[in-house]
Design a protein around this motif. Sequence first.
Motif: not given
Length: 393
Positions: A21-22, A243, A246, A301, A306
């Motif tokens: 996730d972020e 995503d 990701d 993002l 990340r």
Amino acid sequence: MAAKTHPGTVESTVPRLQLLDEQGAVHEDPKLSPYVQDIDTVELKGLYRSMALARRVDEEATSLQRQGQLVLWVPLRGQEAAQVGSAWATEPTDRLFPSYREHAVVFHRGVKPGQLLQLFRGHTAGGWDPNECNVNLYTMVLASQVPHAVGYAMGTALDRKAAEDAGEPAGEQTQAVVAYYGDGASTEGEIHESMVFAASYDAPILFFVQNNQWAISVPFSTQSRVPLATRAAGYGFEGLRVDGNDILAVLAATRYALDKIRRGEGPVMIEAETYRMGAHTTADDPTKYRQRDEEEQWGTLDPLERLEMFLRETHHVGDEYFESVANEGREMADELRTDVLGMTPPTFDEFFDKAYADPHSLVTAERAEYLDYQSGFAPQGDQDVSGSEGAHA
């Protein structure tokens, strides 16, 4: 961050898949998690390095173009996770068909940055031998690589069946094909035609679309009222939404898709939802059509940031590693600049050799005509200007 939607948008039945996730925390997903169980700290560091080096090359190429050393450049900033994650999931024997922005993909396959920049410097129409790395040359014609990819995939399937029917060894693993394209290309007719043929013949191909939210100046909300992955069902095969920032989700989804393809279950489509942080090309000015707050929201993002958070907080990777990658990137950029500035442009008559694979009488005649025409000009700097001076006297 969710993309803007049109008032007539239909709610998608295709879930958006995410593992990292972020905030840099990993969540379990029954569909994807089994496909990244082998990804340890060493693998994660390698993924980060590939993304970081691709971004550094991208930055250097942008600078070279701004300084007049490249004709054009197509930035990839923001799409590193989609490209690196998908490329890492492929086998060296798989054939990849990029468009014109898949720099991290071709670097993963062994194409040198200098080879790629020969194209953008205008010195070649290619840059590398596709058969050496199983990745086709770039195409500047939107979506044209996708029918080629489907045809190639159909051909490999037919070759394999012919070998099996003849009792000959066909190899242990089915060769998969990956066609890369963007959300803008998804509105081209070639994509529809390609998916029809791929579905009809169960072609071993993955349609990998990087939805970076903008087809030059046209937002995705104008291009489609449904996520692109939704369209796959209309052709009779599975579509996945991930995503695209990701890298774990992209890697897992691509492995999942390629497993299905190798089992002979037909094509698969993956929509990696990401964002083009910079311009469409260096000939574009995104400030004319994008709002700064949108860019800032997507900037939070960032796929590299990340993964760095995850490496630092969960795998206890310290500053030394990230500094070493940054230093490697600087060295690579310096080498690339030296390489580009030292490139020798081809002479025009060399292009006659590239028209056909074998000598051709018509091309030979045209070359002779061109060289004869050129011989009618005095060498530059040798012109006699005395007559013109006398005329003005």
